[in-house]
Design an enzyme around this catalytic site. Structure first.
Site, short mmCIF file in Angstrom:
data_model
loop_
_atom_site.label_atom_id
_atom_site.label_comp_id
_atom_site.label_asym_id
_atom_site.label_seq_id
_atom_site.Cartn_x
_atom_site.Cartn_y
_atom_site.Cartn_z
N TRP A 48 -28.11 -30.87 28.40
CA TRP A 48 -28.38 -31.06 29.83
C TRP A 48 -27.11 -31.56 30.54
O TRP A 48 -26.63 -30.97 31.51
CB TRP A 48 -29.54 -32.05 29.97
CG TRP A 48 -30.02 -32.32 31.35
CD1 TRP A 48 -29.69 -31.63 32.49
CD2 TRP A 48 -30.94 -33.34 31.73
NE1 TRP A 48 -30.36 -32.17 33.56
CE2 TRP A 48 -31.14 -33.22 33.12
CE3 TRP A 48 -31.63 -34.35 31.04
CZ2 TRP A 48 -31.99 -34.07 33.83
CZ3 TRP A 48 -32.48 -35.19 31.74
CH2 TRP A 48 -32.66 -35.05 33.13
N HIS A 95 -21.77 -36.44 18.87
CA HIS A 95 -22.84 -37.37 18.46
C HIS A 95 -22.26 -38.47 17.57
O HIS A 95 -23.01 -39.22 16.97
CB HIS A 95 -23.91 -36.64 17.64
CG HIS A 95 -24.63 -35.54 18.35
ND1 HIS A 95 -25.09 -35.64 19.64
CD2 HIS A 95 -25.02 -34.31 17.92
CE1 HIS A 95 -25.72 -34.51 19.97
NE2 HIS A 95 -25.68 -33.69 18.95
P1 A3P Z 1 -37.57 -32.39 24.27
O1 A3P Z 1 -37.52 -31.92 22.86
O2 A3P Z 1 -38.28 -33.70 24.40
O3 A3P Z 1 -38.07 -31.37 25.21
P2 A3P Z 1 -30.09 -32.40 23.21
O4 A3P Z 1 -29.51 -31.52 24.24
O5 A3P Z 1 -29.33 -33.69 23.05
O6 A3P Z 1 -30.34 -31.69 21.95
O7 A3P Z 1 -31.50 -32.91 23.77
C1 A3P Z 1 -32.60 -32.03 23.83
C2 A3P Z 1 -33.70 -32.65 24.68
O8 A3P Z 1 -33.29 -32.62 26.06
C3 A3P Z 1 -34.96 -31.81 24.59
O9 A3P Z 1 -36.05 -32.72 24.72
C4 A3P Z 1 -34.79 -30.90 25.79
O10 A3P Z 1 -35.97 -30.28 26.24
C5 A3P Z 1 -34.24 -31.88 26.80
N1 A3P Z 1 -33.59 -31.22 27.94
C6 A3P Z 1 -32.67 -30.22 27.90
N2 A3P Z 1 -32.32 -29.83 29.14
C7 A3P Z 1 -33.03 -30.61 29.99
C8 A3P Z 1 -33.11 -30.69 31.42
N3 A3P Z 1 -32.40 -29.89 32.20
N4 A3P Z 1 -33.96 -31.60 31.95
C9 A3P Z 1 -34.67 -32.41 31.17
N5 A3P Z 1 -34.66 -32.38 29.82
C10 A3P Z 1 -33.84 -31.49 29.23
#
Ligand code: A3P
Length: 279
Positions: A48, A95
């Site tokens: 995100w 990370h």
């Molecule tokens: P969930 O599995 O709870 O949906 P990372 O990018 O660190 O791997 O994190 C992934 C998490 O961020 C996932 O959570 C994903 O859906 C959420 N995510 C990704 N893009 C997002 C956005 N634009 N707004 C809110 N949550 C987002």
């Protein structure tokens, strides 16, 4: 299975993405003052925020590489050489725990955005991701995953160790810490904070463009283009509080106890607003 992970300095990593040689090469990595760094524990909003920076930098005609290339610790050792030749500003995500970040990032005071998320939603997100992503170990049950998570036996180790060590630095001038939950609930405010922190000075109109392009819905819809075939596994639900769908009472108490032991009373602990999101 064992061959999906490698252990480096006591922490598990996905062996498909990371190698010991790359970790060695990283040790003498030279950061630049105008690099940008995003730090997260897995599943706390890496993709995100990376996309936010991507969209923000587009206004300055800067093209950001894919997140796979931008992840400091991913890839072959030769990538470190190619990063030397990359033009500024370079955008990185990682990370890694604080102790494993190449020292020059701190010496050069590289602007670092730390994204935090509550440990319960992070666990649920990590569980689903592990099962949906073939490069990670999959789990027959949530209970099995939970045991590994709470004991730090997942890739990138313990959420609590990661947070505790980074938390000691959240007041450093080059670091800004924001939570996933704050971004969800007050997105425009935090987009502005991110733009100001990195000195992008975007206009209100530009911030609205970034906001629209980085909603959960829009990122999910574009995920194949940005992340390839398995792209949608990165955009599962995007909500606060999904932990309630899987946690038992005992598991919830176990995380509460870890929080109490490691993070309660720290600045990072306060920022996480634990009572609001985890009780
Ligand atoms: P969930 O599995 O709870 O949906 P990372 O990018 O660190 O791997 O994190 C992934 C998490 O961020 C996932 O959570 C994903 O859906 C959420 N995510 C990704 N893009 C997002 C956005 N634009 N707004 C809110 N949550 C987002």
């Amino acid at each position: 299975p064992e061959d999906l992970v490698l252990i480096y300095k006591g922490i598990l990593y996905p062996s498909f993405m990371c190698s010991e040689e790359t970790f060695h090469a990283l040790e003498c990595f030279e950061a630049r003052e105008d690099d940008l760094l995003v730090v997260t524990y897995p599943k706390c909003g890496t993709n995100w925020v990376f996309q936010i920076l991507n969209e923000m930098l587009l206004f300055s005609q800067v093209k950001v590489p894919s997140i796979y290339q931008a992840m400091l610790e991913f890839g072959k050792p030769g990538k470190i050489q190619s990063l030397k030749e990359a033009s500024s500003p370079r955008v990185f995500a990682t990370h890694l725990h604080y102790r494993d970040i190449p020292k020059s990032f701190f010496e050069k005071k590289v602007k670092t955005l730390l994204i935090l998320r509550n440990p319960k939603d992070t666990a649920v997100s990590y569980f689903h991701f592990s099962n949906n992503n073939p490069v990670l170990s999959s789990y027959g049950s949530w209970d099995l995953f939970f045991n590994d998570y709470i004991n730090g036996k997942v890739c990138y180790g313990s959420f609590f160790d990661h947070s505790l060590a980074w938390g000691k630095h959240i007041d450093d001038e080059s670091i800004m810490a924001i939570t996933y939950e704050d971004m969800k609930l007050d997105y425009a405010t935090y987009l502005k904070k991110i733009s100001d922190f990195f000195g992008f000075s975007l206009s209100e109109e530009q911030l609205v463009v970034v906001e629209n392009k980085t909603t959960f819905k829009s990122m999910k819809e574009n995920s194949e283009g940005t992340h390839g075939k398995l792209g949608n596994t990165f955009f599962r639900k995007g909500e606060i509080g999904d932990w309630k769908s899987l946690f038992t009472e005992a598991q919830s108490k176990a995380v509460d106890a870890k929080f109490e032991q490691h993070l309660a009373g720290t600045k990072l602990g306060e920022k996480l607003n634990y009572k609001k999101y985890c009780e």
